[in-house]
Design an enzyme around this catalytic site. Structure first.
Site: not given
Ligand code: ADQ
Length: 688
Positions: A105, A319
């Site tokens: 992720h 991110d």
């Protein structure tokens, strides 16, 4: 918590309980002080601690153990995120018949960052227990493949890694959100009603009294999210655009996160200070420029914020994806609103119609606020229409089904593959046939089949155990053992001439019967070497790490030790050059990190046929790992047992995962009592 307990009772979840020490070392320690900062490019913050690493390994084992208790052959397992990078290999080692998927992720950093990690090999091989590895973006995928090539020196074809005789697929699956849930929530949130929250009333009052606009900022309070830079940009905007004073407001929601880790405590203090400074500097009686919430919020309030904000400023320094950006867009049911998005968030790859910014450029960030506030409604709608379509189509269901379907395909491909893994029952069948026959021929390639690879072929010498094994095999009554190698005859002579083996060197150019002299295939000219050697020399000079192996009547150009990408690139160039110069009687073979030039009438297939025609064999087994062994597989009839070492494209009928599995299999042949069938019953080589 109640929901979790209910699911536990229903047996839908199985919990892995961690004690305080494990939580400190595995979670706060290793996962969040070492991996998290490193993978987000904060190398100066990342700390490697050997005790925490041990804990990380042990907790990964704990999770894997829990999985192994419930999985059965043919099951699929999907493992998530950086806390469990070692789980895939632990599961695969114990149960190779489950299909393992892994999704990361967070970003996978570039090789130059990842290489400084102390246990880089172990972490990568841990991940390679998977059959499918997914990342949010193509950049993370190529960074990962680059590390696999450079650190583990593995063969990678496009997005497929060859490892331990398995093919591992690597692909991009950009995670989506539950679009409908957010859109529906936004639809029922538009009007102020008696049921509306206090937050919504407050926002509404601000909008009415100041005719003001709201800029939204939502993240976990994490140094990767760029909260401070965002505040500095907002401060700069207020400094340079006084006409906006009293009119705009930054609503900043920072969700507490990992507050036990010191770096997060420091960030909290710094954020408090900067918010205080900005409010102190600009606030008036009726206006506070930054509304700062340091807490978690229920879903309804989150929606309140999304639907009321004219601009969302999502500007992380790094991110993996960033779901907040997508959630904001999904609530813009009238297609208005502006998203300012960091180009360093994975989401930027999917959302190029947002205002993309470099979060380290405060000046640019500040200007983007003005652009967003002044963007005409028509343009907002044009941009959002495209953006919302994308996230509506590729939502969370699509994302998960896409991953799971790919995993299914891999699992089905494995079970329907024409080339079969040598399982217990297949090996028993081969051993039985061996035992029943009278005249047997074993054709064995050397590199990659009886020994592993090394950067320098001269270092790959047979161990005592291997020599003993070959000796035992050749002592079996009626068994002829042949070493079929591309190596020069001097090498085979040096290490194998004392054994009762038939030796074939340089793919068949040289041949030696047991206790006889070497013979050379007649009628071959060596003139071509003089012409082509200079070409190979030029490529060797220009490609560090490559070298030429000069054999009697063949040349090999090795690029195993070169930079993997440069090596492949140069090998393609060299192939093109050589093909234009190649005389008819010469063949160019593309081997495992090696290009070989050999006379056309020489190959292992021709040699195998020569051997087979000499005697009446009623059992033949051929094994090899390389492209040069394919001619051998093709020349043998279908009754022969042809075994490829490593799972690659092949004309062989069977494969084994690696050379150690093959050595175990040969060992089991040596244990056969030729007169009895008893000894082969319990031999299991497929799971080793
Ligand atoms: P995160 O770093 O947590 O996730 P993000 O993708 O933005 O980052 O997800 C945050 C989630 O928390 C969003 O779904 C959001 O709605 C929710 N949230 C935010 N504020 C909240 C609040 N106050 N109360 C309740 N919920 C709140 C990691 C990676 C990301 C990657 C995701 C998914 O770091 O890069 O996008 O996983 O893969």
């Amino acid at each position: 918590k109640n929901q979790i307990n209910k699911n536990l009772e229903k047996n839908q979840f199985r919990a892995v309980f961690l004690n305080e020490v494990e939580l400190d070392n595995f979670y706060f320690g290793f996962s969040n002080k070492c991996l998290w900062p490193l993978f987000h490019y904060f190398i100066e913050i990342h700390k490697f601690d050997i005790n925490q690493w041990e804990s990380y390994k042990q907790v990964n084992q704990k999770f894997a153990d829990e999985v192994l208790k419930v999985v059965e052959e043919g099951d699929k397992v999907w493992i998530h995120d950086y806390q469990l990078l070692l789980c895939p290999q632990i599961i695969k080692d114990i149960n190779p018949d489950v299909t393992v998927g892994f999704f990361l992720h967070i970003p996978f950093p570039s090789f130059e960052i990842f290489r400084i990690f102390a246990k880089r090999e172990e972490l990568l091989t841990g991940m390679l227990g998977s059959d499918l590895i997914g990342f949010h973006t193509y950049d993370y995928e190529r960074h990962f493949l680059s590390s696999v090539k450079r650190i583990l020196n593995l063969e990678v074809n496009f997005n497929i890694i060859l490892y331990q005789g398995r093919e591992i697929v690597v692909n991009t699956f950009p995670m989506g959100i539950d679009f409908k849930k957010f859109e529906d929530a936004a639809k029922s949130n538009l009007r102020i009603s008696p049921g509306s929250s206090d937050l919504k009333r407050q926002i509404n009052t601000h909008k009415l009294t100041n005719e003001g606009k709201l800029i939204l900022s939502i993240d976990r309070l994490d140094y990767t999210k760029g909260v401070l830079n965002r505040l500095l940009a907002f401060e700069r905007f207020l400094d340079t655009n006084p006409e906006y004073h009293d009119k705009i407001r930054l609503v900043m929601l920072a969700v507490p996160s990992r507050s036990k880790v010191s770096q997060y405590k420091i960030l909290k203090r710094q954020t408090d200070e900067v918010v205080g400074r900005i409010n102190g500097k600009f606030a008036s009686v009726n206006w506070t420029p930054v509304w700062y919430y340091y807490r978690s919020m229920p879903f309804e309030n989150l929606i309140d914020l999304y639907v009321s904000s004219d601009v969302a400023m999502i500007t992380p320094l790094r991110d993996g994806m960033n779901l907040v950006a997508k959630e904001y867009l999904s609530t813009r049911i009238n297609n208005d609103g502006v998203l300012i998005l960091s180009e360093l968030a994975g989401a930027s790859k999917e959302l190029p119609q947002a205002i993309l910014v470099n979060p380290f450029d405060i000046e640019q960030l500040s200007k983007s606020i003005k652009t967003a506030l002044e963007m005409p409604l028509k343009e907002q709608k044009q941009r959002n229409l495209i953006l919302r379509n994308r996230i509506k189509r590729y939502d969370i269901k699509k994302w998960s089904s896409n991953f799971v379907n790919t995993l299914d395909e891999i699992s089905n491909k494995e079970s329907s593959s024409k080339v079969k893994l040598v399982t217990t029952s297949i090996s028993s069948r081969i051993l039985e046939s061996y035992q029943k026959s009278k005249k047997r021929l074993l054709l064995l390639d050397y590199d990659g089949t009886l020994v592993g690879f090394n950067d320098n072929p001269d270092n790959v010498i047979p161990s005592k155990a291997l020599l003993k094994l070959l000796n035992n095999l050749s002592n079996h009554d009626g068994t002829d053992v042949v070493i079929m190698s591309g190596r020069p005859y001097s090498f085979l002579e040096k290490y194998f001439s004392n054994l009762n083996l038939i030796l074939v060197a340089e793919h068949g150019l040289y041949f030696k019967e047991i206790a006889s002299e070497w013979q050379e295939k007649k009628g071959l000219s060596r003139e071509w070497i003089e012409h082509l050697l200079p070409v190979l020399n030029t490529f060797t000079d220009n490609t560090p790490g490559t070298f030429i192996e000069h054999k009697t009547n063949s040349l090999s150009w090795h690029y195993r030790k070169a930079d993997p990408e440069l090596g492949i690139k140069r090998s393609v160039e060299l192939k093109t050059v050589l093909k234009s110069l190649l005389p008819n009687n010469l063949t160019l073979m593309d081997g495992n990190k090696v290009l070989e030039l050999i006379p056309s009438n020489i190959n292992k297939g021709v040699s195998a046929l020569d051997l087979i025609n000499q005697k009446k064999y009623d059992f033949c087994l051929a094994a090899g790992d390389d492209i040069t062994d394919e001619s051998m597989f093709m020349s043998l009839n279908s009754k022969s047992f042809k075994i490829k070492i490593g799972k690659k494209k092949t004309a062989a009928k069977f494969y084994m995962r690696n050379f150690t599995q093959f050595l175990d299999f040969l060992e089991s042949i040596t244990q056969i009592d030729i007169k009895s069938l008893e000894s082969i019953k319990d031999l299991d080589v497929s799971k080793k």
